[in-house]
Enzyme design. Structure first.
Site, mmCIF file in Angstrom:
data_model
loop_
_atom_site.group_PDB
_atom_site.id
_atom_site.type_symbol
_atom_site.label_atom_id
_atom_site.label_comp_id
_atom_site.label_asym_id
_atom_site.label_seq_id
_atom_site.Cartn_x
_atom_site.Cartn_y
_atom_site.Cartn_z
ATOM 1 N N GLY A 60 12.822 -4.885 -46.737
ATOM 2 C CA GLY A 60 11.967 -3.990 -45.530
ATOM 3 C C GLY A 60 11.318 -2.871 -46.580
ATOM 4 N N GLU A 83 8.646 -8.015 -47.784
ATOM 5 C CA GLU A 83 8.412 -7.529 -46.093
ATOM 6 C C GLU A 83 7.627 -8.426 -45.484
ATOM 7 O OE1 GLU A 83 8.401 -4.030 -44.701
ATOM 8 O OE2 GLU A 83 7.366 -5.085 -43.682
ATOM 9 N N THR A 143 13.573 -11.583 -44.383
ATOM 10 C CA THR A 143 14.513 -11.878 -44.871
ATOM 11 C C THR A 143 16.073 -12.079 -44.278
ATOM 12 O OG1 THR A 143 15.312 -9.047 -45.131
ATOM 13 C CG2 THR A 143 13.479 -10.406 -46.700
ATOM 14 N N CYS A 162 16.789 0.192 -47.492
ATOM 15 C CA CYS A 162 16.853 1.470 -47.253
ATOM 16 C C CYS A 162 16.052 1.442 -45.756
ATOM 17 C CB CYS A 162 15.073 1.940 -48.406
ATOM 18 S SG CYS A 162 16.658 2.077 -50.124
ATOM 19 N N ASP A 165 15.106 -0.569 -40.186
ATOM 20 C CA ASP A 165 14.926 -0.293 -38.407
ATOM 21 C C ASP A 165 16.271 -0.671 -37.977
ATOM 22 O OD1 ASP A 165 12.351 -0.749 -39.399
ATOM 23 O OD2 ASP A 165 11.494 -2.768 -38.532
ATOM 24 N N THR A 262 11.990 6.916 -51.382
ATOM 25 C CA THR A 262 11.458 5.818 -50.507
ATOM 26 C C THR A 262 10.411 7.305 -49.167
ATOM 27 O OG1 THR A 262 13.431 6.550 -49.017
ATOM 28 C CG2 THR A 262 13.104 4.641 -49.963
ATOM 29 N N GLU A 263 9.634 6.165 -48.315
ATOM 30 C CA GLU A 263 8.336 6.248 -47.387
ATOM 31 C C GLU A 263 8.975 7.344 -46.722
ATOM 32 O OE1 GLU A 263 7.619 3.951 -49.547
ATOM 33 O OE2 GLU A 263 5.946 4.410 -50.054
HETATM 34 N N1 SAM Z 1 11.934 0.675 -46.863
HETATM 35 C C1 SAM Z 1 10.971 1.746 -46.709
HETATM 36 C C2 SAM Z 1 11.503 3.012 -46.455
HETATM 37 O O1 SAM Z 1 12.723 3.167 -46.723
HETATM 38 O O2 SAM Z 1 10.264 4.031 -46.667
HETATM 39 C C3 SAM Z 1 10.432 0.954 -45.463
HETATM 40 C C4 SAM Z 1 11.359 0.845 -44.553
HETATM 41 S S1 SAM Z 1 11.195 0.822 -42.379
HETATM 42 C C5 SAM Z 1 11.872 1.700 -41.182
HETATM 43 C C6 SAM Z 1 11.995 -0.829 -41.697
HETATM 44 C C7 SAM Z 1 10.918 -1.331 -43.322
HETATM 45 O O3 SAM Z 1 11.430 -3.525 -42.996
HETATM 46 C C8 SAM Z 1 9.876 -2.044 -41.844
HETATM 47 O O4 SAM Z 1 8.338 -2.466 -43.130
HETATM 48 C C9 SAM Z 1 9.508 -3.604 -41.849
HETATM 49 O O5 SAM Z 1 8.438 -4.442 -41.039
HETATM 50 C C10 SAM Z 1 10.603 -4.494 -42.469
HETATM 51 N N2 SAM Z 1 11.376 -4.903 -42.513
HETATM 52 C C11 SAM Z 1 12.150 -5.021 -41.325
HETATM 53 N N3 SAM Z 1 12.466 -6.629 -40.313
HETATM 54 C C12 SAM Z 1 12.692 -8.067 -41.565
HETATM 55 C C13 SAM Z 1 13.121 -8.819 -41.821
HETATM 56 N N4 SAM Z 1 13.198 -9.257 -41.078
HETATM 57 N N5 SAM Z 1 12.291 -9.278 -43.152
HETATM 58 C C14 SAM Z 1 11.274 -8.506 -44.217
HETATM 59 N N6 SAM Z 1 11.489 -6.814 -43.717
HETATM 60 C C15 SAM Z 1 12.050 -6.271 -42.643
#
Ligand code: SAM
Length: 289
Positions: A60, A83, A143, A162, A165, A262-263
């Site tokens: 993610g 992602e 993932t 990190c 969601d 991380t963002e």
């Molecule tokens: N890790 C980054 C950070 O810390 O800035 C992004 C955090 S963001 C809140 C969560 C990310 O996980 C999103 O970009 C979302 O699209 C991705 N994500 C959610 N479920 C996922 C999955 N099953 N497989 C891959 N990515 C996923």
């Protein structure tokens, strides 16, 4: 949805060389003279292989802030962001290309631009960045479903989770990327002594992740003081590695970077929120009697 995702039937069928061309090498042809020109692309073996395997996965990865921050610190280690969102994955891939070529950086995609951390214009990296970002790549993947298709058993030395969601509502908890089942997949992909890093600003999710990893027989929590590490006060004593596959120094650097690079970490800093960090060590497999 998932049926639009392409993923390899097994890790051997993944064309890693296109992701890390600087680490690609020609594959030795099989003894019997048969080439790998199998018509069916689903089973065709890639023509080139890598001199090393991916060892770190950022699950993610969002806009890839952590990947870009880690890359110069470990130029000989291959890192992969995973992602699920198409536009975000494409943006990260374009940004990696631009960083490698030191050309103009792409604009974040419009639909998600508000999520991208930086408002100030980012300059492309200077010359002589160790590794020149050849060691990072990104793939679009869910993932929660296909992790073992990408990684062999014990291939990874670290996984980052990190700011996943949070899926607050109880009926949505099954969508969380930490669970007994998924932790078993992480345990499969990580080698003994390897680490899972988690960080979130949601206390309830932090407690959920800690509870699930501590309960899992393949993991134990690593004692650390993340605040102290973030302030650069931790004792970086290599002699105290205590069974970590990676040195304590690398672990502390990773803890610092997940908090600052991380963002989401940057966003939480701006909003003066809390960051809950935990690290879990992959234990040796039990010898069942
Ligand atoms: N890790 C980054 C950070 O810390 O800035 C992004 C955090 S963001 C809140 C969560 C990310 O996980 C999103 O970009 C979302 O699209 C991705 N994500 C959610 N479920 C996922 C999955 N099953 N497989 C891959 N990515 C996923």
């Amino acid at each position: 949805s998932d049926h639009q995702l392409s993923y390899p039937a097994s890790p051997d069928l993944m064309d890693w060389a296109t992701h890390y061309p600087a680490f690609a090498e020609d594959k030795p042809q099989p003894e019997n003279g048969h080439s790998n020109n199998v018509q069916d692309t689903a089973t065709a073996l890639p023509q080139k292989s890598l001199s090393k395997q991916v060892e770190i996965a950022d699950i993610g990865c969002g806009f890839g802030g952590l990947l870009f921050a880690l890359a110069p610190h470990m130029p000989e280690t291959l890192l992969l962001g995973m992602e699920i969102r198409t536009s975000v994955t494409e943006y990260v891939a374009e940004k990696i290309r631009a960083m490698r070529n030191r050309s103009a950086l792409p604009e974040p995609p419009k639909d998600v631009a508000s999520e991208a951390a930086t408002s100030e214009a980012e300059a492309p990296p200077p010359a002589n960045v160790p590794g020149s970002y050849q060691n990072i790549s990104v793939i679009r993947a869910n993932t929660m479903k296909f992790l073992p298709n990408f990684f062999r058993k014990a291939q990874l030395r670290a996984i980052f989770l990190c700011f996943p969601d949070p899926h607050f509502k109880a009926r949505k908890h099954k969508a969380r990327i930490v669970s007994q089942t998924l932790n078993s997949e992480y345990a499969y992909a990580i080698r003994p002594g390897g680490l899972v890093y988690t960080i979130t600003d949601v206390r309830d999710l932090h407690e959920w992740m800690v509870e699930h990893f501590e309960r899992h027989p393949s993991f134990e929590r690593v004692e650390l003081d993340a605040e102290k590490i973030a302030e650069g006060k931790a004792e970086m004593n290599e002699a105290e590695d205590g069974g970590l596959a990676v040195g304590r120094r690398e672990m502390e650097m990773c803890v610092r970077l997940i908090m600052t690079e991380t963002e989401e970490g940057k966003k939480v800093t701006r909003n003066k929120g809390n960051k809950h960090v935990a690290v879990f060590r992959r234990l040796d497999d039990l010898d069942w009697p």
